[in-house]
Design a protein around this motif. Structure first.
Motif, PDB file in Angstrom:
ATOM      1  N   GLU A 203       0.806  -1.225   0.000  1.00 21.35           N
ATOM      2  CA  GLU A 203       0.000   0.000   0.000  1.00 21.35           C
ATOM      3  C   GLU A 203       0.837   1.272   0.000  1.00 21.35           C
ATOM      4  OE1 GLU A 203       0.167  -1.745   4.114  1.00 21.35           O
ATOM      5  OE2 GLU A 203      -0.658  -2.491   2.275  1.00 21.35           O
ATOM      6  N   ASP A 204       2.146   1.161   0.258  1.00 18.84           N
ATOM      7  CA  ASP A 204       3.017   2.337   0.223  1.00 18.84           C
ATOM      8  C   ASP A 204       3.444   2.712  -1.199  1.00 18.84           C
ATOM      9  OD1 ASP A 204       4.446  -0.094   0.188  1.00 18.84           O
ATOM     10  OD2 ASP A 204       6.292   0.897   0.827  1.00 18.84           O
ATOM     11  N   VAL A 205       3.134   1.879  -2.193  1.00 16.22           N
ATOM     12  CA  VAL A 205       3.481   2.186  -3.583  1.00 16.22           C
ATOM     13  C   VAL A 205       2.568   3.317  -4.068  1.00 16.22           C
ATOM     14  CG1 VAL A 205       3.534   1.302  -5.956  1.00 16.22           C
ATOM     15  CG2 VAL A 205       4.277  -0.155  -4.060  1.00 16.22           C
ATOM     16  N   PRO A 206       3.151   4.446  -4.502  1.00 16.64           N
ATOM     17  CA  PRO A 206       2.309   5.555  -4.966  1.00 16.64           C
ATOM     18  C   PRO A 206       1.618   5.235  -6.296  1.00 16.64           C
ATOM     19  CG  PRO A 206       4.658   6.146  -5.060  1.00 16.64           C
ATOM     20  CD  PRO A 206       4.565   4.760  -4.511  1.00 16.64           C
ATOM     21  N   ILE A 207       0.371   5.702  -6.402  1.00 17.01           N
ATOM     22  CA  ILE A 207      -0.404   5.516  -7.632  1.00 17.01           C
ATOM     23  C   ILE A 207      -0.857   6.881  -8.132  1.00 17.01           C
ATOM     24  CG2 ILE A 207      -2.420   4.479  -8.716  1.00 17.01           C
ATOM     25  CD1 ILE A 207      -2.503   2.404  -6.555  1.00 17.01           C
ATOM     26  N   GLU A 208      -0.543   7.153  -9.392  1.00 23.92           N
ATOM     27  CA  GLU A 208      -1.046   8.365 -10.047  1.00 23.92           C
ATOM     28  C   GLU A 208      -2.326   7.988 -10.795  1.00 23.92           C
ATOM     29  OE1 GLU A 208       0.058  11.421 -13.681  1.00 23.92           O
ATOM     30  OE2 GLU A 208       1.604  10.044 -12.948  1.00 23.92           O
ATOM     31  N   ALA A 209      -3.412   8.689 -10.490  1.00 21.56           N
ATOM     32  CA  ALA A 209      -4.682   8.455 -11.181  1.00 21.56           C
ATOM     33  C   ALA A 209      -4.637   9.157 -12.526  1.00 21.56           C
ATOM     34  CB  ALA A 209      -5.837   8.988 -10.343  1.00 21.56           C
ATOM     35  N   ILE A 210      -4.908   8.390 -13.591  1.00 19.03           N
ATOM     36  CA  ILE A 210      -4.951   8.962 -14.935  1.00 19.03           C
ATOM     37  C   ILE A 210      -6.297   8.610 -15.571  1.00 19.03           C
ATOM     38  CG2 ILE A 210      -2.449   8.888 -15.238  1.00 19.03           C
ATOM     39  CD1 ILE A 210      -2.877   6.380 -17.032  1.00 19.03           C
ATOM     40  N   THR A 211      -6.590   9.241 -16.690  1.00 15.03           N
ATOM     41  CA  THR A 211      -7.828   8.941 -17.411  1.00 15.03           C
ATOM     42  C   THR A 211      -7.519   8.033 -18.590  1.00 15.03           C
ATOM     43  OG1 THR A 211      -7.622  10.832 -18.883  1.00 15.03           O
ATOM     44  CG2 THR A 211      -8.786  11.199 -16.780  1.00 15.03           C
ATOM     45  N   LEU A 212      -8.563   7.438 -19.129  1.00 10.09           N
ATOM     46  CA  LEU A 212      -8.397   6.600 -20.322  1.00 10.09           C
ATOM     47  C   LEU A 212      -7.734   7.373 -21.456  1.00 10.09           C
ATOM     48  CD1 LEU A 212     -11.726   4.584 -20.476  1.00 10.09           C
ATOM     49  CD2 LEU A 212      -9.441   3.624 -20.459  1.00 10.09           C
ATOM     50  N   ASP A 213      -8.044   8.650 -21.555  1.00  9.69           N
ATOM     51  CA  ASP A 213      -7.462   9.475 -22.616  1.00  9.69           C
ATOM     52  C   ASP A 213      -5.944   9.564 -22.506  1.00  9.69           C
ATOM     53  OD1 ASP A 213     -10.025   9.976 -23.593  1.00  9.69           O
ATOM     54  OD2 ASP A 213     -10.241  11.790 -22.384  1.00  9.69           O
ATOM     55  N   ALA A 214      -5.407   9.439 -21.300  1.00 12.09           N
ATOM     56  CA  ALA A 214      -3.964   9.551 -21.076  1.00 12.09           C
ATOM     57  C   ALA A 214      -3.255   8.204 -21.156  1.00 12.09           C
ATOM     58  CB  ALA A 214      -3.701  10.198 -19.719  1.00 12.09           C
ATOM     59  N   PHE A 215      -4.010   7.142 -21.370  1.00 13.22           N
ATOM     60  CA  PHE A 215      -3.447   5.795 -21.384  1.00 13.22           C
ATOM     61  C   PHE A 215      -3.432   5.280 -22.813  1.00 13.22           C
ATOM     62  CE2 PHE A 215      -3.795   1.120 -20.693  1.00 13.22           C
ATOM     63  CZ  PHE A 215      -2.624   0.954 -19.981  1.00 13.22           C
ATOM     64  N   ASP A 216      -2.249   4.983 -23.321  1.00 16.75           N
ATOM     65  CA  ASP A 216      -2.101   4.481 -24.689  1.00 16.75           C
ATOM     66  C   ASP A 216      -2.547   3.024 -24.727  1.00 16.75           C
ATOM     67  OD1 ASP A 216      -1.426   4.423 -27.366  1.00 16.75           O
ATOM     68  OD2 ASP A 216       0.652   3.847 -26.970  1.00 16.75           O
ATOM     69  N   ARG A 217      -3.623   2.772 -25.471  1.00 17.74           N
ATOM     70  CA  ARG A 217      -4.211   1.439 -25.504  1.00 17.74           C
ATOM     71  C   ARG A 217      -4.770   1.170 -26.890  1.00 17.74           C
ATOM     72  NH1 ARG A 217      -8.360  -0.589 -20.830  1.00 17.74           N
ATOM     73  NH2 ARG A 217      -8.791  -2.624 -21.712  1.00 17.74           N
ATOM     74  N   ASP A 218      -4.643  -0.085 -27.342  1.00 16.52           N
ATOM     75  CA  ASP A 218      -5.138  -0.450 -28.667  1.00 16.52           C
ATOM     76  C   ASP A 218      -6.656  -0.405 -28.761  1.00 16.52           C
ATOM     77  OD1 ASP A 218      -2.557  -0.841 -29.582  1.00 16.52           O
ATOM     78  OD2 ASP A 218      -2.567  -2.981 -29.156  1.00 16.52           O
ATOM     79  N   SER A 219      -7.332  -0.780 -27.689  1.00 14.28           N
ATOM     80  CA  SER A 219      -8.797  -0.806 -27.703  1.00 14.28           C
ATOM     81  C   SER A 219      -9.356   0.386 -26.928  1.00 14.28           C
ATOM     82  CB  SER A 219      -9.312  -2.104 -27.079  1.00 14.28           C
ATOM     83  OG  SER A 219      -8.925  -2.164 -25.723  1.00 14.28           O
TER      84      SER A 219
END
Length: 162
Positions: free
Chosen positions: A112-128
């Motif tokens: 739980e100490d691992v930091p997570i940056e919240a991003i949107t789908l628009d910022a995530f490079d994805r094929d689908s």
């Protein structure tokens, strides 16, 4: 037990003919992509990336039902035993964003100490392009007494067994 006929045909010449002409009684089941113990899956990938990178970027606006293959298989077996037909959504109870799921994976795995940056789908490079909000409600199967446990409980068991 009455044999159920799937709504999809293999098209094979060896496929047996249905017991009566269409439309025949059938059960159609919809579920999200099931998380199975073997192979590449979201929980294992989150843990792997947390260990490799020490930080994560996870989508917050993709929401669905985390569903685990063993629970789905058990629900399908229960549905077959009912001889009921219709359309059924079989999912573990509750829904979560990818970010919610990742946070729970890290919490359960002691990261739980691992930091997570919240991003949107628009910022995530994805094929689908997945739908942003796609939870399914398990109401029809629940009316038959078929209920899958909450996704958090299933995740806990999944991570304990893999």
């Amino acid at each position: 037990m009455t044999r159920k006929w799937a709504s999809l045909s293999t098209g094979s010449a060896s496929t047996p003919a249905p017991p009566c002409p269409p439309p025949w009684p059938q059960a159609t089941c919809r579920s999200p992509s099931a998380i199975a113990p073997e192979g590449r899956n979201f929980p294992h990938r989150i843990i792997e990336l947390a260990d490799e990178l020490g930080e994560l970027r996870v989508v917050t606006d993709e929401v669905g039902n985390p569903t685990f293959a063993p629970d789905l298989a058990q629900a399908l077996a229960q549905l077959i035993e009912t001889d009921a037909y219709g359309v059924y959504h079989l999912t573990n109870a509750g829904y979560a964003s990818r970010l919610d799921l990742a946070r729970e994976i890290l919490r359960i795995s002691g990261r739980e100490d691992v930091p997570i940056e919240a991003i949107t789908l628009d910022a995530f490079d994805r094929d689908s392009t997945p739908p942003r909000f796609a939870p399914l409600a398990n109401t029809a199967a629940a009316a038959l007494g078929i209920r899958l446990r909450p996704w958090q409980e299933a995740l806990q068991a999944f991570l304990a067994s893999t």
